[in-house]
Design a protein around this motif. Structure first.
Motif, short mmCIF file in Angstrom:
data_model
loop_
_atom_site.label_atom_id
_atom_site.label_comp_id
_atom_site.label_asym_id
_atom_site.label_seq_id
_atom_site.Cartn_x
_atom_site.Cartn_y
_atom_site.Cartn_z
N LEU A 40 0.84 -1.20 0.00
CA LEU A 40 0.00 0.00 0.00
C LEU A 40 0.87 1.25 0.00
O LEU A 40 1.89 1.31 0.69
CB LEU A 40 -0.93 0.02 1.22
N TRP A 41 0.45 2.23 -0.77
CA TRP A 41 1.15 3.50 -0.88
C TRP A 41 0.46 4.53 0.01
O TRP A 41 -0.78 4.59 0.05
CB TRP A 41 1.13 4.00 -2.32
N TYR A 42 1.26 5.34 0.69
CA TYR A 42 0.74 6.38 1.57
C TYR A 42 1.37 7.72 1.23
O TYR A 42 2.57 7.78 0.89
CB TYR A 42 1.08 6.07 3.04
N TYR A 43 0.57 8.78 1.30
CA TYR A 43 1.08 10.13 1.20
C TYR A 43 0.59 10.89 2.43
O TYR A 43 -0.61 10.93 2.70
CB TYR A 43 0.60 10.82 -0.08
N PRO A 52 -4.77 3.84 -10.50
CA PRO A 52 -4.06 4.45 -11.64
C PRO A 52 -2.98 5.44 -11.19
O PRO A 52 -1.92 5.53 -11.82
CB PRO A 52 -5.15 5.15 -12.44
N LEU A 53 -3.21 6.15 -10.11
CA LEU A 53 -2.21 7.09 -9.60
C LEU A 53 -1.01 6.33 -9.02
O LEU A 53 0.14 6.70 -9.27
CB LEU A 53 -2.83 8.00 -8.54
N VAL A 54 -1.28 5.27 -8.29
CA VAL A 54 -0.20 4.44 -7.74
C VAL A 54 0.60 3.83 -8.89
O VAL A 54 1.84 3.82 -8.86
CB VAL A 54 -0.76 3.34 -6.81
N LEU A 56 1.00 5.05 -11.88
CA LEU A 56 1.80 6.13 -12.47
C LEU A 56 3.05 6.38 -11.62
O LEU A 56 4.17 6.43 -12.16
CB LEU A 56 0.98 7.41 -12.59
N PHE A 57 2.88 6.53 -10.31
CA PHE A 57 4.03 6.75 -9.44
C PHE A 57 5.02 5.59 -9.53
O PHE A 57 6.24 5.79 -9.53
CB PHE A 57 3.60 6.93 -7.99
N SER A 58 4.51 4.37 -9.63
CA SER A 58 5.39 3.20 -9.66
C SER A 58 6.30 3.20 -10.88
O SER A 58 7.40 2.65 -10.84
CB SER A 58 4.58 1.90 -9.61
N THR A 59 5.86 3.82 -11.96
CA THR A 59 6.69 3.87 -13.17
C THR A 59 7.82 4.89 -13.04
O THR A 59 8.73 4.90 -13.87
CB THR A 59 5.85 4.19 -14.43
N LEU A 60 7.76 5.73 -12.04
CA LEU A 60 8.78 6.76 -11.83
C LEU A 60 9.76 6.39 -10.73
O LEU A 60 10.60 7.21 -10.34
CB LEU A 60 8.10 8.10 -11.49
N LEU A 61 9.68 5.16 -10.23
CA LEU A 61 10.57 4.73 -9.16
C LEU A 61 11.95 4.35 -9.69
O LEU A 61 12.08 3.77 -10.76
CB LEU A 61 9.99 3.50 -8.44
N ARG A 62 12.96 4.67 -8.88
CA ARG A 62 14.32 4.25 -9.19
C ARG A 62 15.06 4.07 -7.87
O ARG A 62 14.94 4.88 -6.96
CB ARG A 62 15.02 5.32 -10.03
N ARG A 63 15.81 2.98 -7.78
CA ARG A 63 16.67 2.74 -6.63
C ARG A 63 18.10 3.02 -7.06
O ARG A 63 18.60 2.40 -8.01
CB ARG A 63 16.53 1.32 -6.12
N ASN A 108 1.48 -5.97 -7.69
CA ASN A 108 0.33 -5.19 -7.25
C ASN A 108 0.10 -3.94 -8.11
O ASN A 108 -0.96 -3.34 -8.04
CB ASN A 108 0.49 -4.79 -5.79
N VAL A 109 1.08 -3.56 -8.93
CA VAL A 109 0.92 -2.42 -9.83
C VAL A 109 0.88 -2.88 -11.29
O VAL A 109 1.15 -2.11 -12.21
CB VAL A 109 2.00 -1.34 -9.60
N ASP A 110 0.56 -4.15 -11.49
CA ASP A 110 0.32 -4.75 -12.81
C ASP A 110 1.57 -4.91 -13.67
O ASP A 110 1.46 -5.10 -14.88
CB ASP A 110 -0.76 -3.98 -13.59
#
Length: 188
Positions: A40-43, A52-54, A56-63, A108-110
């Protein structure tokens, strides 16, 4: 029309993801965003309920090399908190059997990922319990924790294989063996 698995196998890339690994924006600080261990994502301590917002954010992740996870755009990079892994594997398909089987996970984000040399499966010891937690590399340095139900399915698929003179219990995918535990440690 080709499916995602076929396109990924041919190109090694998932279509539609921004090239966050090529962007080098300035670090703009940390934001109050967190991905909990259950995915689960929290802000600001409130769950983000819009999938859909989660996504979108998941595609911008980088470690990055520093071990931290960031949301990255072409103009800024912000740090976020991750309790365990940024993704959770919630679905699994098994194609074939034994050495020839291929494990396919859905997160969980497809995101869809097939366990292979580029997307290995690893098993880590869980702090405090000594139990195992499986992870699959999704992209970059970003992993998905395999949920408990799927972990039991992996255990059911497991078999003993000798590696360098030691018997290991593990699973096969795409011609590669992924050891979970020494067979003697689990009574096999």
């Amino acid at each position: 029309m080709r499916g995602l698995k076929e396109a990924t196998a041919e190109t090694g890339k998932v279509r539609g993801l921004p090239p966050v690994d090529q962007w080098n924006p300035p670090f703009c600080g940390d934001i109050d965003m967190r991905i909990a261990a259950d995915g689960l994502w929290y802000y600001m301590n409130s769950p983000i309920g819009r999938k859909p917002l989660v996504r979108l954010f998941s595609t911008l992740l980088r470690r990055d090399d520093d071990g931290r996870t960031y949301l990255v755009t072409p103009v800024e990079k912000v740090g976020i908190a991750i309790d365990d892994a940024p993704f959770v594997a919630v679905g699994m398909e098994v194609e074939g059997r034994g050495r020839n089987q291929v494990l396919h996970f859905t997160t969980n984000v497809d995101d869809e990922v097939s366990v292979d040399e580029a997307h290995p499966l690893r098993f880590a010891e869980e702090a405090g319990t000594g139990g195992l937690k499986p992870y699959v590399l999704v992209r970059g340095r970003l992993e998905a924790l395999v949920n408990r139900a799927l972990f039991y399915d992996l255990v059911d698929l497991g078999e003993v294989q000798e590696l360098e003179g030691v018997d290991w219990y593990g699973v096969w995918s795409a011609g590669r063996f992924y050891p979970m535990a020494r067979a003697a440690e689990i009574g096999l």
